[in-house]
Design an enzyme around this catalytic site. Structure first.
Site, PDB file in Angstrom:
ATOM      1  N   ASP A   1       0.842  -1.198   0.000  1.00 16.01           N
ATOM      2  CA  ASP A   1       0.000   0.000   0.000  1.00 16.01           C
ATOM      3  C   ASP A   1       0.877   1.247   0.000  1.00 16.01           C
ATOM      4  O   ASP A   1       2.103   1.154   0.122  1.00 16.01           O
ATOM      5  CB  ASP A   1      -0.960  -0.002   1.201  1.00 16.01           C
TER       6      ASP A   1
ATOM      7  N   ASN B   1      -7.500  -1.581  14.440  1.00 10.09           N
ATOM      8  CA  ASN B   1      -8.918  -1.779  14.124  1.00 10.09           C
ATOM      9  C   ASN B   1      -9.127  -3.006  13.234  1.00 10.09           C
ATOM     10  O   ASN B   1     -10.198  -3.188  12.667  1.00 10.09           O
ATOM     11  CB  ASN B   1      -9.488  -0.528  13.432  1.00 10.09           C
TER      12      ASN B   1
ATOM     13  N   HIS C   1      -7.401  -3.655  10.442  1.00 10.85           N
ATOM     14  CA  HIS C   1      -7.152  -3.461   9.010  1.00 10.85           C
ATOM     15  C   HIS C   1      -5.978  -4.303   8.526  1.00 10.85           C
ATOM     16  O   HIS C   1      -5.078  -4.659   9.291  1.00 10.85           O
ATOM     17  CB  HIS C   1      -7.021  -1.975   8.625  1.00 10.85           C
TER      18      HIS C   1
ATOM     19  N   GLU D   1      -9.611  -1.095   5.265  1.00  9.03           N
ATOM     20  CA  GLU D   1     -10.212  -0.731   6.539  1.00  9.03           C
ATOM     21  C   GLU D   1     -11.451  -1.579   6.806  1.00  9.03           C
ATOM     22  O   GLU D   1     -11.998  -2.198   5.881  1.00  9.03           O
ATOM     23  CB  GLU D   1     -10.598   0.758   6.510  1.00  9.03           C
TER      24      GLU D   1
HETATM   25  C1  GLP Z   1      -0.092   0.513   8.547  1.00  5.04           C
HETATM   26  C2  GLP Z   1      -0.028  -0.282   7.241  1.00  5.04           C
HETATM   27  C3  GLP Z   1      -0.265  -1.735   7.466  1.00  5.04           C
HETATM   28  C4  GLP Z   1       0.404  -2.132   8.758  1.00  5.04           C
HETATM   29  C5  GLP Z   1      -0.333  -1.512   9.908  1.00  5.04           C
HETATM   30  C6  GLP Z   1       0.321  -1.726  11.264  1.00  5.04           C
HETATM   31  O1  GLP Z   1      -0.725   1.706   8.477  1.00  5.04           O
HETATM   32  N1  GLP Z   1      -0.836   0.182   6.169  1.00  5.04           N
HETATM   33  O2  GLP Z   1       0.203  -2.500   6.362  1.00  5.04           O
HETATM   34  O3  GLP Z   1       0.340  -3.525   8.899  1.00  5.04           O
HETATM   35  O4  GLP Z   1      -0.661  -0.173   9.656  1.00  5.04           O
HETATM   36  O5  GLP Z   1       1.284  -0.783  11.545  1.00  5.04           O
HETATM   37  P1  GLP Z   1       2.169  -0.791  12.868  1.00  5.04           P
HETATM   38  O6  GLP Z   1       3.091  -1.965  12.746  1.00  5.04           O
HETATM   39  O7  GLP Z   1       2.913   0.523  12.840  1.00  5.04           O
HETATM   40  O8  GLP Z   1       1.263  -0.929  14.011  1.00  5.04           O
END
Ligand code: GLP
Length: 240
Positions: free
Chosen positions: A67, A135, A137, A142
């Site tokens: 992404d 949440n 995702h 989302e």
């Molecule tokens: C991000 C990414 C995800 C990631 C998630 C967890 O925003 N888009 O691919 O897995 O959120 O992030 P973190 O490891 O900083 O909690």
């Protein structure tokens, strides 16, 4: 779905690195899907250490991002493409051009999503590394995303924007939109590896594992995959 609860956060990163190492060593040319975030930063740190100390080579690997934010300047270090260059590509021996990103500057974003969907589907991703949002995702799918969604433009939830706001304290601008592989795009990978650490992820992990697979908790889609591994630290596993 295989669930591994490691002794602590560092052991969870090592365990996830073992899965990546096995995958990379097994093939001459490998297609590896990569996530970004605080969690995967320590995984990439461990892979970089194995490259330096143990000769783990990524010369035959192509990496594909999950992404990307929309609305950041081209040189912004928080762009996921820059993050992967910095945390992984520059630390190991990935070939030039081996990092494949979504282009948030494309004049026609819908067309860019189609292009990327085609790139990812043209040959299956062998191993897809994933994180999970607080949440539930998956990538930037989302809650409310369709299980058969493909690469597309999305609006980020308030929860996700607030979770990621710490990265944007200088400007105060937290992107509102992103482009992301869809849930069905992600499920097309041959193998999935989700890494989650910390208490903040415990409720999302429990819903993803115990709830019915549905778009309300996008990470629950892992239940639909034939070869999915979830690696957790004890805090993230505390509600299982
Ligand atoms: C991000 C990414 C995800 C990631 C998630 C967890 O925003 N888009 O691919 O897995 O959120 O992030 P973190 O490891 O900083 O909690």
């Amino acid at each position: 779905m295989r669930i591994i609860v490691a002794e602590d956060r560092a052991a969870a990163s090592e365990c996830a690195a073992d899965v990546v190492e096995r995958f990379v060593r097994d093939q001459q040319r490998a297609r590896l899907g990569v996530a970004t975030g605080r969690t995967t930063e320590s995984l990439y740190g461990e892979l970089a250490r194995r490259h330096r100390r143990e000769g783990l080579s990524f010369a035959g690997v192509d990496v594909y991002l999950l992404d990307e934010y929309v609305g950041l300047d081209p040189g912004d270090p928080r762009r996921f493409c820059s993050v992967v260059q910095r945390e992984l590509a520059q630390q190991v021996d990935l070939r030039r051009g081996a990092v494949h990103c979504l282009d948030p500057d494309a004049p026609d974003l819908a067309r860019e999503c189609c292009r990327y969907e085609h790139v990812v589907r043209s040959a299956p991703i062998g191993l897809q590394i994933l994180g999970i949002g607080s949440n539930g995702h998956l990538a930037f799918n989302e809650p409310g995303s369709a299980l058969d969604s493909i690469t597309r433009i999305v609006t980020l939830s308030e929860q996700t924007r607030s979770d990621n706001a710490a990265f944007f304290t200088d400007s105060g601008f937290v992107p509102e939109r992103a482009i992301t592989q869809g849930i069905s795009t992600i499920l097309a990978a041959a193998e999935l590896l989700l890494l989650a650490c910390g208490e903040r992820k415990a409720a999302a992990v429990a819903s993803a594992v115990h709830g019915p697979p549905c778009g309300t908790v996008p990470a629950s889609a892992l239940q639909l995959h034939a070869s999915a591994t979830i690696v957790l630290d004890p805090d993230a596993a505390s509600l299982l």
